[in-house]
Write a protein that holds these residues in place. Structure first.
Motif, PDB file in Angstrom:
ATOM      1  N   TRP A 197     -11.568  15.241  -7.046  1.00 55.62           N
ATOM      2  CA  TRP A 197     -11.161  15.808  -6.205  1.00 55.62           C
ATOM      3  C   TRP A 197     -11.963  14.982  -5.274  1.00 55.62           C
ATOM      4  N   SER A 198     -13.182  14.851  -5.946  1.00 59.90           N
ATOM      5  CA  SER A 198     -14.583  14.203  -4.984  1.00 59.90           C
ATOM      6  C   SER A 198     -14.062  12.543  -4.588  1.00 59.90           C
ATOM      7  N   GLY A 199     -13.693  11.833  -5.534  1.00 55.36           N
ATOM      8  CA  GLY A 199     -13.481  10.355  -5.105  1.00 55.36           C
ATOM      9  C   GLY A 199     -13.921   9.723  -6.232  1.00 55.36           C
ATOM     10  N   ALA A 200     -15.012  10.855  -6.648  1.00 61.94           N
ATOM     11  CA  ALA A 200     -16.707   9.768  -7.475  1.00 61.94           C
ATOM     12  C   ALA A 200     -15.904   8.936  -8.542  1.00 61.94           C
ATOM     13  N   THR A 201     -15.162   9.152  -9.379  1.00 65.11           N
ATOM     14  CA  THR A 201     -14.976   9.158 -10.492  1.00 65.11           C
ATOM     15  C   THR A 201     -12.863   8.851 -10.277  1.00 65.11           C
ATOM     16  N   ILE A 202     -12.713   7.916 -11.210  1.00 66.66           N
ATOM     17  CA  ILE A 202     -11.667   6.880 -11.151  1.00 66.66           C
ATOM     18  C   ILE A 202     -11.041   6.345 -12.089  1.00 66.66           C
ATOM     19  N   TYR A 203      -9.760   6.532 -12.652  1.00 71.93           N
ATOM     20  CA  TYR A 203      -9.815   5.761 -13.845  1.00 71.93           C
ATOM     21  C   TYR A 203      -8.437   5.033 -13.578  1.00 71.93           C
ATOM     22  N   TYR A 204      -8.028   3.000 -14.278  1.00 69.05           N
ATOM     23  CA  TYR A 204      -6.961   2.747 -14.338  1.00 69.05           C
ATOM     24  C   TYR A 204      -6.227   2.602 -15.615  1.00 69.05           C
ATOM     25  N   ASN A 251      -9.240  13.078   1.783  1.00 71.06           N
ATOM     26  CA  ASN A 251      -9.420  14.224   1.570  1.00 71.06           C
ATOM     27  C   ASN A 251      -8.631  15.317   3.684  1.00 71.06           C
ATOM     28  N   ALA A 252      -8.971  14.759   4.658  1.00 68.43           N
ATOM     29  CA  ALA A 252      -9.718  15.303   5.629  1.00 68.43           C
ATOM     30  C   ALA A 252      -7.930  14.866   5.910  1.00 68.43           C
ATOM     31  N   LYS A 253      -7.377  13.959   5.469  1.00 66.45           N
ATOM     32  CA  LYS A 253      -5.947  13.606   6.238  1.00 66.45           C
ATOM     33  C   LYS A 253      -4.997  14.323   4.694  1.00 66.45           C
ATOM     34  N   ASN A 254      -4.585  14.788   4.090  1.00 64.26           N
ATOM     35  CA  ASN A 254      -4.574  15.126   2.877  1.00 64.26           C
ATOM     36  C   ASN A 254      -3.698  14.271   1.942  1.00 64.26           C
ATOM     37  N   THR A 255      -4.509  12.933   2.028  1.00 70.64           N
ATOM     38  CA  THR A 255      -3.125  11.620   1.709  1.00 70.64           C
ATOM     39  C   THR A 255      -4.301  10.862   0.806  1.00 70.64           C
ATOM     40  N   ARG A 277       1.059  -1.144   0.228  1.00 75.71           N
ATOM     41  CA  ARG A 277       0.373   0.387  -0.032  1.00 75.71           C
ATOM     42  C   ARG A 277       0.855   0.514  -0.129  1.00 75.71           C
ATOM     43  N   LEU A 278       0.649   1.664  -1.007  1.00 72.13           N
ATOM     44  CA  LEU A 278       1.736   3.047  -1.048  1.00 72.13           C
ATOM     45  C   LEU A 278       0.892   4.435  -0.177  1.00 72.13           C
ATOM     46  N   SER A 279       1.071   5.336   0.186  1.00 72.78           N
ATOM     47  CA  SER A 279       0.586   6.703   0.426  1.00 72.78           C
ATOM     48  C   SER A 279       1.214   7.783   0.071  1.00 72.78           C
ATOM     49  N   CYS A 280       0.018   8.410  -0.258  1.00 70.85           N
ATOM     50  CA  CYS A 280       1.641  10.475  -1.173  1.00 70.85           C
ATOM     51  C   CYS A 280       0.697  11.354   0.012  1.00 70.85           C
ATOM     52  N   ALA A 281       1.257  12.331   0.762  1.00 69.45           N
ATOM     53  CA  ALA A 281       1.526  13.055   1.884  1.00 69.45           C
ATOM     54  C   ALA A 281       1.152  14.605   0.925  1.00 69.45           C
ATOM     55  N   ALA A 282       0.315  15.020   1.211  1.00 67.61           N
ATOM     56  CA  ALA A 282       0.591  16.515   0.234  1.00 67.61           C
ATOM     57  C   ALA A 282       0.596  17.349   1.313  1.00 67.61           C
ATOM     58  N   SER A 283       0.752  18.582   1.491  1.00 64.48           N
ATOM     59  CA  SER A 283       1.077  19.474   1.795  1.00 64.48           C
ATOM     60  C   SER A 283      -0.108  20.641   0.954  1.00 64.48           C
ATOM     61  N   GLY A 284       0.088  21.576   2.231  1.00 61.23           N
ATOM     62  CA  GLY A 284      -1.306  22.650   1.582  1.00 61.23           C
ATOM     63  C   GLY A 284      -2.911  22.256   1.494  1.00 61.23           C
TER      64      GLY A 284
END
Length: 123
Positions: A53-60, A74-78, A19-26
């Motif tokens: 941004w909403s998580g409602a649309t995803i593509y692979y 979005n609450a964790k910016n991750t 499981r990869l994580s990506c933490a964002a600042s801002g």
């Protein structure tokens, strides 16, 4: 300005999971679409997955569909990339990226990039 830091890479046997994580600042993380890309040695950076941004649309990418899952908190910016049933050909440096566009499939569409995290799958 957004800074991205990936983590969670490592060495895993074929068939395993990471499981990869990506933490964002801002403070405006929730306004960006996020993507995961990967780059294997000697190859171009390729699209893996993207989430609006909403998580409602995803593509692979077809190569990971059914095995990888992108999600965001979005609450964790991750943003996350759950990778299951890993194959040797998934070996690459994995990058997360952020875009002001609603979504994106190619690298020029993304405005900010992390430094990458290495994923190595042993066969």
């Amino acid at each position: 300005q957004v800074q991205l830091v990936e983590s969670g890479g490592g060495l895993v046997q074929a068939g395993g999971s990471l499981r990869l994580s990506c933490a964002a600042s801002g403070r405006t993380f929730s306004s960006y679409a996020m993507g995961w890309f990967r780059q294997a040695p000697g190859k171009e950076r390729e699209f893996v997955a993207t989430i609006r941004w909403s998580g409602a649309t995803i593509y692979y990418a077809d190569s990971v569909k059914g095995r990888f899952t992108i999600s965001r908190d979005n609450a964790k910016n991750t943003v996350y990339l759950q990778m299951n049933s890993l194959k040797h050909e998934d070996t690459a440096v994995y990058y997360c990226a952020a875009t002001h566009k609603s979504t994106g499939w190619i690298t020029p569409e993304y405005d900010y990039w992390g430094q990458g995290t290495q994923v190595t799958v042993s066969s």
